[in-house]
Design a protein around this motif. Structure first.
Motif, PDB file in Angstrom:
ATOM      1  N   GLU A  31       0.617  -1.099   0.076  1.00 44.33           N
ATOM      2  CA  GLU A  31      -0.003  -0.474  -0.109  1.00 44.33           C
ATOM      3  C   GLU A  31       0.481   1.487   0.051  1.00 44.33           C
ATOM      4  O   GLU A  31       0.686   2.377  -0.875  1.00 44.33           O
TER       5      GLU A  31
ATOM      6  N   GLU B 175       1.105   4.380  -2.582  1.00 45.24           N
ATOM      7  CA  GLU B 175       0.797   5.425  -2.382  1.00 45.24           C
ATOM      8  C   GLU B 175       1.730   6.749  -2.969  1.00 45.24           C
ATOM      9  O   GLU B 175       1.469   7.845  -3.116  1.00 45.24           O
TER      10      GLU B 175
ATOM     11  N   SER C 260      -6.080   2.214  -6.070  1.00 46.69           N
ATOM     12  CA  SER C 260      -5.826   2.269  -5.437  1.00 46.69           C
ATOM     13  C   SER C 260      -6.303   3.490  -4.811  1.00 46.69           C
ATOM     14  O   SER C 260      -5.931   4.858  -3.280  1.00 46.69           O
TER      15      SER C 260
END
Length: 656
Positions: A501, A505, A591
């Motif tokens: 993640e 990001e 995401s």
């Protein structure tokens, strides 16, 4: 010319020609033997060690092997069962030489040496000297004894420049005779010490150890001495940030850490024909740190993947050593460390020296100067420990070939005193244990009268007799392969966590989904920032475990991450063309947080007073409230309903 031969059958002399094939000399030797197996016949220029099977020398003449008039050859062989006459082995030697000529296996000639070894073998290695103004009486184009180049193993030069050990290739030049290169290649000068009992015995006259032993199969006595050469002369850390990031785990927890040194070997110009290990990254395996030590799992499970990944870099890398911390803050001042490794205590403990010997024996160095194709090891042991003034410094070592041989023979073990190595007791396996033969071990030292004394090393001896010092330092002008050290380091549970993640990001923050091929993308700054962020060893190794990259695409990723020219706009193009990278970008787009719809501000609120963090719904509500009752104005910051006609909120004081 006359060639002398010494074997178990006696001493013999043979008249041969320099151009005589080796097979003719072998036939004459077999005539003097009894029940000799021709396939095991070996010759050497030493009484013990450096044996070479004659089956690997078929087709070579005596002159090409470096044999001269009057040379003495030592012959060894194993008896052949079922033979009773010396003529039958001689007759059997003829049909065996024919296939041997086509499948001669000279292991040292087939070895692929390291790049740095190939470089030094192509150089003369001589130490240049300038003109001596005091003693040189010749012209500028002449040379004399005072200005001629020195051999790389010159003792006076090493003493003047405080060089304690010869480099590996300078040591080779010292051992190699001044003969033709073919003769030097035919008889490799190096041989590793072996302190184990030969089983079965070469004579075949008794049962193997522990049932029997004789002078032919037992090892000779050992005299410990400082090793005259070292495989690595200098340890160079490519960047200070590499060590600083490694120390962060100890600073955060106080627990000791261990890491593998990822780097390469290069020529080192401060030592004649020197070799240095350049460290580009430190990879931390799974471990459990403690205040005074650590627990490490060996063999290293992830080693094949890491080695393959390092080898695929733009400049091929490998594991050049390992590093661990031994730091203990002083009770009086926690910002300083205890000075525990010094001449009065120890430099490398006996347990650490035995551990280093185990690892060095598992990673030998390919060499064309050893009969079996490998010799010693270039694995460096580095320790981060406290200095005399309480700071942190690196100490680098290797252990000698004698230490590796004694560990392989299971002769030594660690003791309670870290500066002492204990010699194990001899055992014949009476209690069901492993049979162990321990030869006599001695070491030399100077007593209080300055006299050199030879003393038995049983039951213990100082660990310094097994150590080889290696210098260390940082480059004045760093030029690293990996330009970023920001990503979390592996196997630091609870301190730094590696998560996909965070990668996605960061890719969105760098606008990676918008980066295109250099032919269609003119934003060079954005491409450079992405390339620098990807140039991180720990990030590359983590992406290899994410399952998003294929094996071929991982090689492309590590080549791009270690590219020396990150400023080149086209450096990212090979990575952008891979399917794995497009898959990662797809996950990054999914995401990413949803983009806020662009809405015009209410007429009652000037656009330059709007805050980007205020939801549009609040503006709508504020605008609706203002239009419903002309005197009430809702504050877009704190939602207070202001009934006055001023321009600032009564509660928060911010402009309406």
């Amino acid at each position: 010319m006359l060639v002398r031969v010494r074997s178990r059958d006696g001493n013999f002399r043979f008249e041969v020609q320099p151009t005589t094939d080796i097979s003719e000399l072998v036939a004459k030797i077999l005539e003097t033997t009894v029940d000799a197996d021709p396939s095991t016949l070996a010759i050497s220029n030493q009484p013990r060690g450096n044996e070479t099977l004659v089956s690997t020398l078929v087709g070579r003449d005596l002159q090409g092997l470096g044999l001269n008039h009057g040379d003495l050859i030592f012959v060894s062989y194993k008896p052949q069962p079922g033979q009773s006459t010396s003529q039958e082995p001689a007759a059997a030697a003829a049909p065996q030489t024919a296939p041997a000529s086509t499948s001669a296996s000279r292991a040292w000639e087939k070895v692929q040496e390291d790049t740095v070894d190939q470089y030094w073998r192509a150089q003369d290695g001589m130490i240049p000297r300038g003109r001596d103004a005091k003693f040189c009486r010749h012209g500028p184009n002449a040379m004399c004894d005072y200005c001629m180049p020195l051999e790389p193993y010159d003792a006076n030069y090493h003493k003047e420049h405080s060089i304690k050990h010869l480099s590996y290739h300078a040591y080779l030049r010292k051992l190699t005779p001044k003969t033709a290169s073919a003769a030097a290649a035919a008889l490799p000068p190096l041989s590793e010490p072996d302190y184990r009992v030969k089983a079965p015995c070469p004579t075949g006259g008794h049962a193997p150890w522990p049932a029997g032993i004789c002078t032919s199969c037992q090892p000779s006595a050992i005299t410990l001495q400082s090793q005259p050469f070292r495989m690595v002369d200098h340890l160079e850390i490519a960047s200070v940030e590499v060590v600083d990031r490694f120390l962060q785990a100890w600073r955060a927890t106080g627990l000791q850490r261990f890491g593998w040194l990822i780097g390469r070997y290069e020529p080192y110009d401060k030592v004649p024909m020197g070799v240095k290990a350049v460290v580009e990254a430190i990879h931390e395996p799974t471990q459990e740190g403690e205040l005074d030590g650590l627990s490490l799992g060996l063999p290293w499970e992830d080693e094949p993947r890491i080695r393959a990944l390092a080898h695929a870099a733009s400049t091929p890398l490998t594991v050049v050593g390992y590093i661990f911390t031994d730091l203990d803050p002083t009770p009086e001042d926690r910002s300083k460390n205890v000075y525990k490794r010094h001449p009065g205590s120890f430099f490398l403990s006996s347990l650490e020296a035995i551990f280093a010997a185990h690892l060095q024996s598992q990673q030998p160095t390919p060499s064309r100067s050893a009969p079996d194709g490998h010799f010693s090891s270039r694995l460096v042991t580095a320790v981060l420990t406290g200095t005399e003034d309480g700071a942190v410094d690196i100490s680098a070592y290797q252990v000698s070939e004698q230490a590796v041989g004694m560990v392989q023979a299971d002769m030594i073990e660690a003791s309670v005193d870290p500066g002492i190595v204990r010699v194990k007791e001899e055992s014949r396996g009476e209690d069901g244990g492993t049979a162990r033969y321990v030869p006599d071990v001695f070491f030399r030292y100077r007593n209080e009268y300055g006299i050199e004394v030879k003393k038995s090393a049983k039951p213990a001896f100082p660990v310094e007799y097994l150590l080889v010092n290696v210098t260390h330092g940082f480059p004045q002008n760093p030029s690293t392969l990996f330009h970023s050290h920001q990503f979390a380091i592996e196997n630091r549970m609870g301190i730094e966590d590696q998560r996909i993640e965070r990668v996605l990001e960061k890719l969105n923050q760098l606008h990676a989904p918008d980066v295109q091929a250099s032919a269609h993308d003119t934003d060079t700054h954005r491409r450079l920032e992405l390339a620098k962020w990807l140039s991180d060893w720990h990030l590359v190794t983590f992406l290899g475990t994410s399952g998003l990259f294929s094996e071929d695409d991982m090689k492309t990723l590590v080549r791009v991450a270690s590219a020396p020219n990150l400023d080149d706009p086209a450096v990212l193009d090979p990575l952008l063309a891979t399917e794995s990278w497009q898959t990662v970008l797809t996950f990054a787009r999914e995401s990413a947080p949803p983009a806020r719809p662009a809405q015009p501000a209410p007429n009652d609120f000037p656009s330059h007073l709007m805050d980007e963090d205020i939801p549009p719904e609040l503006f709508d509500h504020a605008g609706a409230g203002g239009s419903a009752s002309g005197n009430i104005r809702v504050c877009p910051h704190c939602t207070f309903e202001n009934s006055h006609g001023g321009s600032d909120c009564e509660v928060c004081g911010l402009p309406l």
